[in-house]
Write a protein that holds these residues in place. Sequence first.
Motif, PDB file in Angstrom:
ATOM      1  N   LEU A   1      12.878  53.211  41.972  1.00  0.00           N
ATOM      2  CA  LEU A   1      14.134  53.457  41.044  1.00  0.00           C
ATOM      3  C   LEU A   1      15.395  53.965  41.661  1.00  0.00           C
ATOM      4  N   LYS A   2      15.186  54.129  43.004  1.00  0.00           N
ATOM      5  CA  LYS A   2      16.401  54.576  43.720  1.00  0.00           C
ATOM      6  C   LYS A   2      17.847  53.915  43.638  1.00  0.00           C
ATOM      7  N   THR A   3      17.641  52.815  43.428  1.00  0.00           N
ATOM      8  CA  THR A   3      19.037  52.001  43.155  1.00  0.00           C
ATOM      9  C   THR A   3      19.691  52.160  41.841  1.00  0.00           C
ATOM     10  N   THR A   4      18.759  52.167  40.909  1.00  0.00           N
ATOM     11  CA  THR A   4      18.831  52.444  39.569  1.00  0.00           C
ATOM     12  C   THR A   4      19.676  53.476  39.550  1.00  0.00           C
ATOM     13  N   HIS A   5      19.058  54.637  39.867  1.00  0.00           N
ATOM     14  CA  HIS A   5      19.522  56.039  39.632  1.00  0.00           C
ATOM     15  C   HIS A   5      20.799  56.117  40.587  1.00  0.00           C
ATOM     16  N   ALA A   6      21.021  55.614  41.647  1.00  0.00           N
ATOM     17  CA  ALA A   6      22.149  55.669  42.429  1.00  0.00           C
ATOM     18  C   ALA A   6      23.270  55.099  41.550  1.00  0.00           C
ATOM     19  N   HIS A   7      22.949  53.753  40.863  1.00  0.00           N
ATOM     20  CA  HIS A   7      24.111  53.199  39.962  1.00  0.00           C
ATOM     21  C   HIS A   7      24.426  54.063  39.010  1.00  0.00           C
ATOM     22  N   HIS A   8      23.544  54.996  38.464  1.00  0.00           N
ATOM     23  CA  HIS A   8      23.926  55.537  37.340  1.00  0.00           C
ATOM     24  C   HIS A   8      24.490  57.264  37.521  1.00  0.00           C
ATOM     25  N   GLY A   9      24.542  57.239  38.953  1.00  0.00           N
ATOM     26  CA  GLY A   9      25.010  58.687  39.189  1.00  0.00           C
ATOM     27  C   GLY A   9      23.787  59.811  39.328  1.00  0.00           C
ATOM     28  N   VAL A  10      22.759  59.407  39.182  1.00  0.00           N
ATOM     29  CA  VAL A  10      21.627  60.434  38.973  1.00  0.00           C
ATOM     30  C   VAL A  10      20.956  60.645  40.381  1.00  0.00           C
ATOM     31  N   GLN A  11      20.800  62.141  40.690  1.00  0.00           N
ATOM     32  CA  GLN A  11      20.051  62.526  41.637  1.00  0.00           C
ATOM     33  C   GLN A  11      18.703  63.080  41.403  1.00  0.00           C
ATOM     34  N   ILE A  12      17.833  62.776  42.309  1.00  0.00           N
ATOM     35  CA  ILE A  12      16.465  63.317  42.094  1.00  0.00           C
ATOM     36  C   ILE A  12      16.109  64.357  42.835  1.00  0.00           C
ATOM     37  N   ASP A  13      15.821  65.456  42.169  1.00  0.00           N
ATOM     38  CA  ASP A  13      15.262  66.614  43.030  1.00  0.00           C
ATOM     39  C   ASP A  13      13.441  66.575  42.929  1.00  0.00           C
ATOM     40  N   TYR A  14      12.976  66.248  43.744  1.00  0.00           N
ATOM     41  CA  TYR A  14      11.659  65.930  43.838  1.00  0.00           C
ATOM     42  C   TYR A  14      11.076  66.788  44.964  1.00  0.00           C
ATOM     43  N   ARG A  15      10.216  67.622  44.368  1.00  0.00           N
ATOM     44  CA  ARG A  15       9.419  68.636  45.175  1.00  0.00           C
ATOM     45  C   ARG A  15       7.765  68.675  45.035  1.00  0.00           C
ATOM     46  N   PHE A  16       6.976  68.558  45.871  1.00  0.00           N
ATOM     47  CA  PHE A  16       5.450  68.399  45.664  1.00  0.00           C
ATOM     48  C   PHE A  16       5.114  69.598  46.059  1.00  0.00           C
ATOM     49  N   SER A  17       4.422  70.375  45.126  1.00  0.00           N
ATOM     50  CA  SER A  17       4.250  71.703  45.567  1.00  0.00           C
ATOM     51  C   SER A  17       2.760  71.967  46.176  1.00  0.00           C
TER      52      SER A  17
END
Length: 183
Positions: free
Chosen positions: A133-149
Amino acid sequence: VWFSVLLAMTMIVATTAVFVFRLGSHSRDLEVALKHSETRRLADLSKLVVSMAHELRNPLNSIRLNLFSSEKLIRGESPMDQKEALVMIHESVGEIERVNELIGHLLGFVKTDESQETWLNFDTEIQSVLQFLKTTHAHHGVQIDYRFSYEIAIGKVSKKHLRQILIILLQNAQQSMIGGVQI
């Protein structure tokens, strides 16, 4: 004697009239029930179509944007490296297979196979969906903050269903926010 015959015939006619009246009443009740049943069936079918359209639209939009990014890469207009592009294409092919399977379910040609559950590393699967989904999110100006704890988190699940859930959650989150957002 004639009176008895006349009385018997009157009773037969009256009984027949009551039976015909009850039959007509039951027939009307059945027609109403049939109309309600047909209305419910059409409403359920409409819900199914809307649900399937949503299920198909999400991966198709991402695949479209990934193809657009691939085209830019081929033209030399994208800073994306080749390894990242190959991962993106691989993920898109996987999503095309999932869309094909959803269509098969819709048509009734494929039965759900619960034995397709396997042990998966959730971190790996989440990262794979985020990459897709990286390209889709970049296209819509979405940033993902993913942290796996967790050091490791595994579970026995259906890979295709897990991916479907993750994609729907991320795309619904993206669609519910306006402008540059962070998920």
